[in-house]
Design an enzyme around this catalytic site. Sequence first.
Site, PDB file in Angstrom:
ATOM      1  N   GLY A 163       0.735  -1.224  -0.055  1.00  0.00           N
ATOM      2  CA  GLY A 163      -0.119  -0.093  -0.171  1.00  0.00           C
ATOM      3  C   GLY A 163       0.769   1.187  -0.004  1.00  0.00           C
ATOM      4  O   GLY A 163       2.113   1.102  -0.036  1.00  0.00           O
ATOM      5  N   PHE A 164       0.230   2.305   0.130  1.00  0.00           N
ATOM      6  CA  PHE A 164       0.940   3.653   0.094  1.00  0.00           C
ATOM      7  C   PHE A 164       1.825   3.871   1.184  1.00  0.00           C
ATOM      8  O   PHE A 164       3.050   3.992   1.084  1.00  0.00           O
ATOM      9  CB  PHE A 164      -0.226   4.696   0.074  1.00  0.00           C
ATOM     10  CG  PHE A 164       0.168   5.872   0.265  1.00  0.00           C
ATOM     11  CD1 PHE A 164       1.548   6.688  -0.309  1.00  0.00           C
ATOM     12  CD2 PHE A 164      -0.279   6.853   1.351  1.00  0.00           C
ATOM     13  CE1 PHE A 164       1.675   7.991   0.004  1.00  0.00           C
ATOM     14  CE2 PHE A 164       0.059   8.090   1.934  1.00  0.00           C
ATOM     15  CZ  PHE A 164       1.105   8.690   1.029  1.00  0.00           C
ATOM     16  N   LEU A 216      -0.477  -2.842   8.944  1.00  0.00           N
ATOM     17  CA  LEU A 216      -1.112  -1.520   8.077  1.00  0.00           C
ATOM     18  C   LEU A 216      -2.160  -2.125   7.306  1.00  0.00           C
ATOM     19  O   LEU A 216      -2.814  -0.998   6.729  1.00  0.00           O
ATOM     20  CB  LEU A 216      -0.140  -1.050   7.544  1.00  0.00           C
ATOM     21  CG  LEU A 216       1.287  -0.322   8.077  1.00  0.00           C
ATOM     22  CD1 LEU A 216       2.022   0.112   7.036  1.00  0.00           C
ATOM     23  CD2 LEU A 216       0.568   0.492   9.002  1.00  0.00           C
ATOM     24  N   TYR A 228     -16.063   2.605   9.797  1.00  0.00           N
ATOM     25  CA  TYR A 228     -14.460   2.582   9.569  1.00  0.00           C
ATOM     26  C   TYR A 228     -13.971   2.951  11.215  1.00  0.00           C
ATOM     27  O   TYR A 228     -13.011   2.195  11.352  1.00  0.00           O
ATOM     28  CB  TYR A 228     -14.232   3.577   8.628  1.00  0.00           C
ATOM     29  CG  TYR A 228     -12.663   3.511   8.543  1.00  0.00           C
ATOM     30  CD1 TYR A 228     -11.901   2.546   8.226  1.00  0.00           C
ATOM     31  CD2 TYR A 228     -12.016   4.765   8.453  1.00  0.00           C
ATOM     32  CE1 TYR A 228     -10.589   2.796   8.131  1.00  0.00           C
ATOM     33  CE2 TYR A 228     -10.676   4.928   8.472  1.00  0.00           C
ATOM     34  CZ  TYR A 228      -9.880   3.982   8.220  1.00  0.00           C
ATOM     35  OH  TYR A 228      -8.724   4.174   8.185  1.00  0.00           O
ATOM     36  N   ALA A 250      -1.861  -0.076  13.168  1.00  0.00           N
ATOM     37  CA  ALA A 250      -2.230   1.168  12.719  1.00  0.00           C
ATOM     38  C   ALA A 250      -3.708   1.643  12.605  1.00  0.00           C
ATOM     39  O   ALA A 250      -4.698   0.703  12.460  1.00  0.00           O
ATOM     40  CB  ALA A 250      -1.736   1.268  11.076  1.00  0.00           C
ATOM     41  N   THR A 300     -12.674  -6.968   7.195  1.00  0.00           N
ATOM     42  CA  THR A 300     -11.272  -6.821   6.863  1.00  0.00           C
ATOM     43  C   THR A 300     -10.429  -6.251   8.283  1.00  0.00           C
ATOM     44  O   THR A 300      -9.513  -6.807   8.785  1.00  0.00           O
ATOM     45  CB  THR A 300     -11.129  -5.963   5.870  1.00  0.00           C
ATOM     46  OG1 THR A 300     -11.622  -6.448   4.702  1.00  0.00           O
ATOM     47  CG2 THR A 300      -9.440  -6.034   5.349  1.00  0.00           C
ATOM     48  N   LYS A 336     -11.816   0.363  13.545  1.00  0.00           N
ATOM     49  CA  LYS A 336     -10.438   0.717  14.000  1.00  0.00           C
ATOM     50  C   LYS A 336     -10.390   0.937  15.620  1.00  0.00           C
ATOM     51  O   LYS A 336      -9.357   0.429  16.101  1.00  0.00           O
ATOM     52  CB  LYS A 336     -10.126   2.024  13.234  1.00  0.00           C
ATOM     53  CG  LYS A 336      -9.548   1.713  12.067  1.00  0.00           C
ATOM     54  CD  LYS A 336      -8.304   0.850  12.052  1.00  0.00           C
ATOM     55  CE  LYS A 336      -7.924   0.580  10.648  1.00  0.00           C
ATOM     56  NZ  LYS A 336      -6.532  -0.527  10.894  1.00  0.00           N
ATOM     57  N   ASP A 380       0.004  -8.511   1.185  1.00  0.00           N
ATOM     58  CA  ASP A 380      -0.930  -7.673   0.668  1.00  0.00           C
ATOM     59  C   ASP A 380      -1.723  -8.390  -0.081  1.00  0.00           C
ATOM     60  O   ASP A 380      -1.201  -9.091  -1.045  1.00  0.00           O
ATOM     61  CB  ASP A 380       0.060  -6.422   0.072  1.00  0.00           C
ATOM     62  CG  ASP A 380      -0.865  -5.169  -0.163  1.00  0.00           C
ATOM     63  OD1 ASP A 380      -0.324  -4.296   0.517  1.00  0.00           O
ATOM     64  OD2 ASP A 380      -1.996  -5.402  -0.640  1.00  0.00           O
ATOM     65  N   GLY A 440      -3.520  -1.767  -2.275  1.00  0.00           N
ATOM     66  CA  GLY A 440      -2.263  -1.747  -2.627  1.00  0.00           C
ATOM     67  C   GLY A 440      -2.126  -1.981  -4.114  1.00  0.00           C
ATOM     68  O   GLY A 440      -2.870  -2.626  -4.920  1.00  0.00           O
TER      69      GLY A 440
END
Length: 323
Positions: free
Chosen positions: A10-11, A76, A152, A120, A95, A156, A31, A36
């Site tokens: 990913g980024f 992450l 979301y 993260a 996920t 988290k 990943d 990503g």
Amino acid sequence: MRALITGGAGFIGSHLAEALLDAGHEVEVVDDLSTGSMENIEHLKNRRGFQYVIDSVTNEDLLAEQTDRCDVVFHLAAAVGVKLIVERPVHTIETNVHGTEVVLTQANKNSQKKKLVIVASTSEVYGKSTEIPFREDADLRLGATWKHRWAYACSKALDEFLALAYWKEKKLPVIVVRLFNTVGPRQTGQYGMVVPNFVKQALAGQPITVFGDGSQSRSFTYVGDVVDALMRLVDEPKAVGEVFNVGNGQEISILGLAEKIKEMTGSQSEIVKVPYDQAYGAGFEDMPRRVPDITKLQKFTGYEPKVQLTEILTRVIAHFQKG
Ligand code: UDP
């Protein structure tokens, strides 16, 4: 050190992988390429000490092997991006919650060799709070459950609870990081992120789409600064069991951002305001302001964000101009 990075293509993960390799560490990536891409790690494939597997973080057998081989896990892998989250709420929740569960279980399984896990999380967990700047010990203020954006934040927040529970109950070393809007080269606008979207629109001479009235604000952090913070935290034993904001306190309104990008690119694009309902569907709620208090991170690690907004935008614009 040998690090496992979930979401390493990913980024942010790919920048972290590169920095760890540069520092002489070995890096393993898992990943599933959901957000990503291979392009992000293409330049790392031939580096010594780099290994990657294309698979889901929810593959327990794979994660069991990978965590065995590593000293530290940067977790992450997650469903991210407001657009994706609003469009695929089931995928987001499953996920984010199940992925973290698998990582923590595997990192904890060998009682003699528990692995440090950096989880993260996101500034999104502060929700609609107006207590600016956001401090780690502040209350979280999420919206109604039928407004899917908050799923979301909630997923988290549950990841955070679970990680801290593993620390409290099982002495698994964990560090939770709440990442604020992270930007830089290789970030795609595909999942709704504002900076790459505005830059692409400005360079193409297309309308720059400001959602709402543009008075909402964000503070953007350069991806290299985020990576620096993560690497410092791993080296700080006192950080274990703690939650940290990772960001940059410099704040800008979204309308101000659109104007700045238009000016910096010399674009003729017009700036248009798009109602939230049109952008994200009915019943969408935005966060009016989002600014981190980074005193805790500074105190523990000496972190100082080095790249400020104008320079960040210069680098992102150059990235898109290159092609
Ligand atoms: N935004 C916008 N135009 C876009 C994409 C996003 O005005 O094309 C706004 C969005 O509504 C939010 C801010 O920019 O207020 C930051 O959005 P992003 O999705 O990058 O991250 P968020 O902070 O919402 O997680």
